[in-house]
Design a protein around this motif. Structure first.
Motif, PDB file in Angstrom:
ATOM      1  N   GLY A   1      -9.647  -6.186  -4.785  1.00 25.84           N
ATOM      2  CA  GLY A   1     -10.126  -5.390  -3.659  1.00 25.84           C
ATOM      3  C   GLY A   1      -9.041  -4.491  -3.086  1.00 25.84           C
ATOM      4  N   PHE A   2      -7.803  -4.991  -3.029  1.00 24.04           N
ATOM      5  CA  PHE A   2      -6.667  -4.189  -2.556  1.00 24.04           C
ATOM      6  C   PHE A   2      -6.553  -2.917  -3.392  1.00 24.04           C
ATOM      7  CE2 PHE A   2      -2.165  -3.160  -3.461  1.00 24.04           C
ATOM      8  CZ  PHE A   2      -1.738  -2.762  -2.200  1.00 24.04           C
ATOM      9  N   TYR A   3      -6.614  -3.049  -4.716  1.00 26.00           N
ATOM     10  CA  TYR A   3      -6.493  -1.888  -5.598  1.00 26.00           C
ATOM     11  C   TYR A   3      -7.732  -0.998  -5.519  1.00 26.00           C
ATOM     12  CZ  TYR A   3      -2.375  -4.236  -7.435  1.00 26.00           C
ATOM     13  OH  TYR A   3      -1.150  -4.839  -7.549  1.00 26.00           O
ATOM     14  N   GLU A   4      -8.909  -1.600  -5.377  1.00 26.36           N
ATOM     15  CA  GLU A   4     -10.136  -0.794  -5.250  1.00 26.36           C
ATOM     16  C   GLU A   4     -10.085   0.074  -3.996  1.00 26.36           C
ATOM     17  OE1 GLU A   4     -13.441  -3.445  -7.691  1.00 26.36           O
ATOM     18  OE2 GLU A   4     -13.101  -3.889  -5.558  1.00 26.36           O
ATOM     19  N   ARG A   5      -9.541  -0.449  -2.905  1.00 18.33           N
ATOM     20  CA  ARG A   5      -9.414   0.344  -1.679  1.00 18.33           C
ATOM     21  C   ARG A   5      -8.467   1.536  -1.868  1.00 18.33           C
ATOM     22  NH1 ARG A   5      -9.784  -4.820   0.161  1.00 18.33           N
ATOM     23  NH2 ARG A   5      -7.560  -5.098   0.566  1.00 18.33           N
ATOM     24  N   LEU A   6      -7.589   1.455  -2.843  1.00 17.91           N
ATOM     25  CA  LEU A   6      -6.693   2.573  -3.174  1.00 17.91           C
ATOM     26  C   LEU A   6      -7.341   3.553  -4.156  1.00 17.91           C
ATOM     27  CD1 LEU A   6      -3.370   0.569  -3.536  1.00 17.91           C
ATOM     28  CD2 LEU A   6      -3.823   2.354  -1.839  1.00 17.91           C
ATOM     29  N   GLY A   7      -8.551   3.222  -4.626  1.00 16.60           N
ATOM     30  CA  GLY A   7      -9.260   4.110  -5.544  1.00 16.60           C
ATOM     31  C   GLY A   7      -9.278   3.664  -6.993  1.00 16.60           C
TER      32      GLY A   7
ATOM     33  N   TYR B   1      -6.853   4.407 -12.198  1.00 14.14           N
ATOM     34  CA  TYR B   1      -7.017   5.392 -11.131  1.00 14.14           C
ATOM     35  C   TYR B   1      -6.805   6.768 -11.740  1.00 14.14           C
ATOM     36  CZ  TYR B   1      -5.819   8.220  -7.085  1.00 14.14           C
ATOM     37  OH  TYR B   1      -5.774   9.210  -6.138  1.00 14.14           O
TER      38      TYR B   1
ATOM     39  N   GLU C   1       0.787   4.046  -2.899  1.00 12.84           N
ATOM     40  CA  GLU C   1       0.430   5.436  -2.592  1.00 12.84           C
ATOM     41  C   GLU C   1       1.549   6.396  -2.981  1.00 12.84           C
ATOM     42  OE1 GLU C   1      -0.681   5.082   1.537  1.00 12.84           O
ATOM     43  OE2 GLU C   1      -2.783   4.678   1.011  1.00 12.84           O
TER      44      GLU C   1
ATOM     45  N   ARG D   1      -9.537 -10.772  -3.939  1.00 15.63           N
ATOM     46  CA  ARG D   1      -8.889 -10.017  -2.856  1.00 15.63           C
ATOM     47  C   ARG D   1      -7.850  -9.050  -3.420  1.00 15.63           C
ATOM     48  NH1 ARG D   1      -6.843 -14.456   0.623  1.00 15.63           N
ATOM     49  NH2 ARG D   1      -5.232 -12.951   1.125  1.00 15.63           N
TER      50      ARG D   1
ATOM     51  N   ARG E   1       0.841  -1.201   0.000  1.00 14.92           N
ATOM     52  CA  ARG E   1       0.000   0.000   0.000  1.00 14.92           C
ATOM     53  C   ARG E   1       0.877   1.253   0.000  1.00 14.92           C
ATOM     54  NH1 ARG E   1      -4.703   2.453   1.255  1.00 14.92           N
ATOM     55  NH2 ARG E   1      -5.984   0.621   1.528  1.00 14.92           N
TER      56      ARG E   1
ATOM     57  N   GLN F   1     -10.384   1.580 -10.373  1.00 19.16           N
ATOM     58  CA  GLN F   1     -11.639   1.110 -10.948  1.00 19.16           C
ATOM     59  C   GLN F   1     -11.329  -0.058 -11.891  1.00 19.16           C
ATOM     60  OE1 GLN F   1     -14.699   2.931 -10.475  1.00 19.16           O
ATOM     61  NE2 GLN F   1     -13.532   4.085  -8.966  1.00 19.16           N
TER      62      GLN F   1
END
Length: 170
Positions: free
Chosen positions: A112-118, A145, A85, A109, A81, A120
């Motif tokens: 999901g890791f990348y989706e939590r960073l914003g 993103y 970032e 999963r 992460r 699509q």
């Protein structure tokens, strides 16, 4: 310029983290170090040993994350992460990356890791050209993103990826 010892540590993590179809041979990967679009971000432990890396490409209209990996012994501690970032904050340009289709729990999963960073998840048809001689194409999905790519952006970015990253000239 990345030192050979650092490159060897990065390549070792790459081999531990990806199937052989998803990374180049040692020599092929090392050749990228002289490419002006290619760059590596690393995190080291207290002894200066690489424990995580991000391999990215910086083009005029977008940035591409080709590989991101953390040493298997310390995964889950937030280092991936942090690298993502850092890469995302360095430029206002869109960032894209390739992921495997969400066909099983591990792949979902990862998405999901990348989706939590914003990021699509796009729905454009995409295949990664072979990274090694004799390997097949790899059906993947593109994530972007800060927003989902338009059809025009997708095709423009795909053409540049194929040309610059995969060496395919059509």
């Amino acid at each position: 310029m990345v030192q050979l010892e650092t490159f060897d540590q990065i390549y070792s993590i790459m081999k531990d983290s990806f199937p052989v179809i998803e990374y180049r041979s040692y020599e092929g990967q090392k050749m990228l170090l002289s490419n002006p679009y290619y760059r590596l971000l690393t995190q080291e432990d207290e002894h200066g040993k690489v424990i995580a890396f991000l391999a990215g490409w910086e083009f005029e209209s977008f940035r591409f994350v080709e590989h991101i990996a953390v040493s298997p012994v310390i995964r889950g501690g937030g280092r991936g992460r942090q690298l993502m970032e850092q890469f995302m904050k360095e430029s206002a340009l869109p960032v894209i990356l390739e992921v495997e289709p969400p066909e099983d729990e591990l792949k979902r999963r990862r998405i999901g890791f990348y989706e939590r960073l914003g990021f699509q998840l796009g729905d454009h048809k995409y295949v990664q050209p072979p990274l090694r001689e004799g390997q097949p194409e790899l059906p993947l999905c593109i994530m972007s993103y800060p927003q989902r790519l338009t059809e025009t952006e997708f095709h423009s970015y795909k053409e540049q990826l194929y040309r610059e990253v995969y060496g395919i000239h059509r």
